[in-house]
Design a protein around this motif. Structure first.
Motif, mmCIF file in Angstrom:
data_model
loop_
_atom_site.group_PDB
_atom_site.id
_atom_site.type_symbol
_atom_site.label_atom_id
_atom_site.label_comp_id
_atom_site.label_asym_id
_atom_site.label_seq_id
_atom_site.Cartn_x
_atom_site.Cartn_y
_atom_site.Cartn_z
ATOM 1 N N THR A 58 0.804 -1.218 0.000
ATOM 2 C CA THR A 58 0.000 0.000 0.000
ATOM 3 C C THR A 58 0.843 1.277 0.000
ATOM 4 O O THR A 58 0.294 2.373 0.026
ATOM 5 N N LEU A 59 2.132 1.140 -0.022
ATOM 6 C CA LEU A 59 2.971 2.343 -0.030
ATOM 7 C C LEU A 59 2.669 3.151 -1.292
ATOM 8 O O LEU A 59 2.568 2.607 -2.378
ATOM 9 N N SER A 60 2.528 4.460 -1.122
ATOM 10 C CA SER A 60 2.247 5.312 -2.280
ATOM 11 C C SER A 60 3.292 6.393 -2.435
ATOM 12 O O SER A 60 3.810 6.926 -1.453
ATOM 13 N N LEU A 61 3.589 6.685 -3.674
ATOM 14 C CA LEU A 61 4.543 7.746 -3.976
ATOM 15 C C LEU A 61 4.098 9.047 -3.340
ATOM 16 O O LEU A 61 4.896 9.786 -2.765
ATOM 17 N N GLU A 62 2.806 9.309 -3.451
ATOM 18 C CA GLU A 62 2.261 10.558 -2.937
ATOM 19 C C GLU A 62 2.568 10.727 -1.447
ATOM 20 O O GLU A 62 3.032 11.777 -1.010
ATOM 21 N N ALA A 63 2.293 9.691 -0.668
ATOM 22 C CA ALA A 63 2.529 9.774 0.776
ATOM 23 C C ALA A 63 4.021 9.870 1.066
ATOM 24 O O ALA A 63 4.444 10.610 1.963
ATOM 25 N N ILE A 64 4.810 9.150 0.322
ATOM 26 C CA ILE A 64 6.258 9.202 0.525
ATOM 27 C C ILE A 64 6.778 10.603 0.217
ATOM 28 O O ILE A 64 7.582 11.156 0.962
ATOM 29 N N PHE A 65 6.296 11.181 -0.865
ATOM 30 C CA PHE A 65 6.745 12.524 -1.223
ATOM 31 C C PHE A 65 6.318 13.538 -0.187
ATOM 32 O O PHE A 65 7.076 14.433 0.166
ATOM 33 N N HIS A 66 5.100 13.401 0.300
ATOM 34 C CA HIS A 66 4.672 14.332 1.334
ATOM 35 C C HIS A 66 5.570 14.179 2.562
ATOM 36 O O HIS A 66 6.008 15.165 3.159
ATOM 37 N N ALA A 67 5.851 12.959 2.916
ATOM 38 C CA ALA A 67 6.691 12.720 4.088
ATOM 39 C C ALA A 67 8.068 13.354 3.914
ATOM 40 O O ALA A 67 8.620 13.924 4.855
ATOM 41 N N LEU A 68 8.599 13.292 2.720
ATOM 42 C CA LEU A 68 9.958 13.776 2.502
ATOM 43 C C LEU A 68 10.021 15.245 2.127
ATOM 44 O O LEU A 68 11.102 15.780 1.893
ATOM 45 N N SER A 69 8.893 15.915 2.088
ATOM 46 C CA SER A 69 8.898 17.319 1.685
ATOM 47 C C SER A 69 9.169 18.252 2.865
ATOM 48 O O SER A 69 9.220 19.461 2.697
ATOM 49 N N ASP A 70 9.323 17.684 4.034
ATOM 50 C CA ASP A 70 9.658 18.493 5.204
ATOM 51 C C ASP A 70 11.149 18.359 5.516
ATOM 52 O O ASP A 70 11.686 17.254 5.488
ATOM 53 N N PRO A 71 11.802 19.479 5.796
ATOM 54 C CA PRO A 71 13.258 19.453 6.002
ATOM 55 C C PRO A 71 13.702 18.538 7.145
ATOM 56 O O PRO A 71 14.698 17.826 7.001
ATOM 57 N N TYR A 72 12.981 18.561 8.255
ATOM 58 C CA TYR A 72 13.393 17.702 9.365
ATOM 59 C C TYR A 72 13.199 16.242 9.011
ATOM 60 O O TYR A 72 14.039 15.402 9.336
ATOM 61 N N ARG A 73 12.120 15.960 8.330
ATOM 62 C CA ARG A 73 11.870 14.554 7.976
ATOM 63 C C ARG A 73 12.894 14.063 6.977
ATOM 64 O O ARG A 73 13.353 12.916 7.052
#
Lengths: 119, 119
Positions: free
Chosen positions: A15-30
């Motif tokens: 169920t991993l999605s590119l969209e969720a991964i990208f959102h997760a990685l769009s924050d500098p701390y994350r």
DNA sequence: TCGTTTGTTCGATAAAAATGGAACTAAGCC
DNA sequence: GGCTTAGTTCCATTTTTATCGAACAAACGA
């Protein structure tokens, strides 16, 4: 959604999605958390990945990374140990993490993803 | 920040950041725009990439993709032609777009990024 | 020049995320 | 039990994004 022992819930690999991964990685701390984990051989606890920010804020970031399937967390005593879900990510999106982390076939390549100045 | 003729401003290749790219791709419409452009041989105008949504909304998404350096837009007559900044992205983050678009060495691999059901 | 097409900009509203203090929980140690 | 450590959860606040109608602008054709 796999629920580890008495622990955290991590999304199933399928169920991993590119969209969720990208959102997760769009924050500098994350993004820094992910890079730090990739650079570390061993799992790291939350404190070591908090960059001096308040615990509640970082807990929020860990949750988003977990929910996106980027991170895996387990309890070990009082601490929560985090690691990248690298194998699952690699199966689902081959080459994605390598590109993000600046791992390419050519050692001289991928300057930007490794935080180096471009030639 | 390069300003094309009388046109749009696109960030210089050296300033492209993973963070901005991830933010740009974390929206479903924006991700679809990128995938559609990648699948198309020729540049596409905004209307063809609007998926039935209002123009003002999509204009906003195009602006974010442009600001992240993912898209390049030029004016041709009344229309704005968009294309992926694939070469710049590939130089700066080798393998990133390939992974996102599900292009791997093995034709059978990368099911998820190509929108196929996982085996 | 007027009307048409294509897309941007403006502005108001709504929805989503980030932030961080305070209270709380779990695990371990004395 | 009481204390400490490590994180989470709760909650209110702020900040950022998304959405979309309406007005506007540029290019073209009749």
């Amino acid at each position: 959604m796999a629920r580890d022992e008495i622990g955290f819930s991590h999304p199933d690999e399928e169920t991993l999605s590119l969209e969720a991964i990208f959102h997760a990685l769009s924050d500098p701390y994350r993004l820094r958390i992910v890079q730090a984990l990739a650079a570390s051989a061993a799992p790291m606890n939350c404190g070591d990945l908090s960059f001096g920010r308040p615990k509640s804020s970082m807990s929020h970031h860990f949750r988003i990374l977990r929910a996106a399937g980027v991170l895996h967390t387990t309890s070990q005593g009082v601490e929560h140990m985090n690691s990248l879900r690298r194998a699952a990510l690699d199966r689902r999106f081959p080459g994605l993490m390598a590109a993000i982390l600046g791992e390419t076939g050519h050692p001289a390549a991928a300057p930007a993803a490794r935080g180096l100045a471009p030639a």
